[in-house]
Design a protein around this motif. Structure first.
Motif, PDB file in Angstrom:
ATOM      1  N   GLN A  31      37.700  42.565  49.886  1.00 31.30           N
ATOM      2  CA  GLN A  31      38.160  40.882  49.811  1.00 31.30           C
ATOM      3  C   GLN A  31      39.308  40.863  49.090  1.00 31.30           C
ATOM      4  O   GLN A  31      39.263  40.506  47.882  1.00 31.30           O
ATOM      5  N   PRO A  32      40.596  41.083  49.832  1.00 27.91           N
ATOM      6  CA  PRO A  32      41.876  40.774  48.907  1.00 27.91           C
ATOM      7  C   PRO A  32      42.055  39.220  48.642  1.00 27.91           C
ATOM      8  O   PRO A  32      41.352  38.326  49.361  1.00 27.91           O
ATOM      9  N   THR A  64      44.235  45.812  45.620  1.00 27.16           N
ATOM     10  CA  THR A  64      43.748  44.717  44.874  1.00 27.16           C
ATOM     11  C   THR A  64      42.868  43.755  45.768  1.00 27.16           C
ATOM     12  O   THR A  64      43.187  43.402  46.658  1.00 27.16           O
ATOM     13  N   ALA A  65      41.464  43.789  45.195  1.00 32.23           N
ATOM     14  CA  ALA A  65      40.555  43.237  46.005  1.00 32.23           C
ATOM     15  C   ALA A  65      39.249  43.175  45.061  1.00 32.23           C
ATOM     16  O   ALA A  65      39.153  43.785  44.250  1.00 32.23           O
ATOM     17  N   VAL A  66      38.388  42.485  45.462  1.00 29.56           N
ATOM     18  CA  VAL A  66      37.043  42.274  45.048  1.00 29.56           C
ATOM     19  C   VAL A  66      36.234  43.283  45.976  1.00 29.56           C
ATOM     20  O   VAL A  66      36.275  42.888  47.304  1.00 29.56           O
ATOM     21  N   TYR A  67      35.679  44.307  45.482  1.00 32.69           N
ATOM     22  CA  TYR A  67      34.851  45.278  46.166  1.00 32.69           C
ATOM     23  C   TYR A  67      33.439  45.027  46.193  1.00 32.69           C
ATOM     24  O   TYR A  67      32.804  44.846  45.396  1.00 32.69           O
ATOM     25  N   TYR A  68      32.770  45.317  47.601  1.00 28.36           N
ATOM     26  CA  TYR A  68      31.308  44.841  47.540  1.00 28.36           C
ATOM     27  C   TYR A  68      30.762  46.095  48.205  1.00 28.36           C
ATOM     28  O   TYR A  68      31.302  46.691  49.331  1.00 28.36           O
ATOM     29  N   GLN A 124      27.141  42.348  44.331  1.00 26.83           N
ATOM     30  CA  GLN A 124      27.781  41.075  43.824  1.00 26.83           C
ATOM     31  C   GLN A 124      29.237  41.314  43.790  1.00 26.83           C
ATOM     32  O   GLN A 124      29.972  40.297  43.582  1.00 26.83           O
ATOM     33  N   GLY A 125      30.097  42.409  43.805  1.00 28.22           N
ATOM     34  CA  GLY A 125      31.367  42.491  43.755  1.00 28.22           C
ATOM     35  C   GLY A 125      31.921  42.817  42.531  1.00 28.22           C
ATOM     36  O   GLY A 125      31.327  42.523  41.604  1.00 28.22           O
ATOM     37  N   THR A 126      32.800  43.752  42.798  1.00 28.27           N
ATOM     38  CA  THR A 126      33.534  44.338  41.408  1.00 28.27           C
ATOM     39  C   THR A 126      34.982  44.258  41.524  1.00 28.27           C
ATOM     40  O   THR A 126      35.678  44.592  42.645  1.00 28.27           O
ATOM     41  N   GLN A 127      35.775  43.759  40.716  1.00 30.38           N
ATOM     42  CA  GLN A 127      37.081  43.377  41.016  1.00 30.38           C
ATOM     43  C   GLN A 127      37.980  44.696  40.453  1.00 30.38           C
ATOM     44  O   GLN A 127      37.914  45.179  39.414  1.00 30.38           O
TER      45      GLN A 127
END
Length: 119
Positions: A43-44, A94-98, A111-114
């Motif tokens: 999610q950018p 660049t994004a949060v990766y899930y 939980q997502g990693t930036q």
């Protein structure tokens, strides 16, 4: 069962990162799950979540056009791990990766990693 993602960070354009996702929880429960999908979304900033790469029931991975030939998804089912190798990173990555996994009617999210890529 929970998914735990890790490996994000700050990297310069052209660099590489490797994300990892592990399924944890009841060992008995994990062994009874048949994953129909295992993959990564991102999610950018200010945008919707989008598929990056995944394994589906057919076994062969699929990739978003924007990451083809740069990202590689892999898995180790014996360790309940899914990985995302990211090379030639761009600022637009660049994004949060899930991490994501589906078994039957159940969908699991990490939980997502930036991941931040500087120009």
């Amino acid at each position: 069962v929970q998914l735990q993602a890790s490996g994000g960070g700050l990297v310069q354009a052209g660099g590489s990162l490797r994300l990892s996702c592990v399924a944890s929880g009841s060992a008995f429960t994990i062994t009874t799950l048949v994953w129909s999908r295992q993959g990564w979304y991102r999610q950018p900033p200010g945008k919707q979540r989008e598929l990056v790469a995944e394994f589906s029931i057919g076994g062969r991975p699929t990739y978003a056009d924007s990451v083809k030939d740069r990202f590689t998804i892999s898995r180790d089912n014996g360790k309940n791990m899914v990985y995302l190798e990211m090379n030639s990173l761009k600022p637009e990555d660049t994004a949060v990766y899930y991490c994501n996994a589906v078994s039957g009617s159940r969908t699991f999210w990490g939980q997502g990693t930036q991941v931040t890529v500087s120009s």
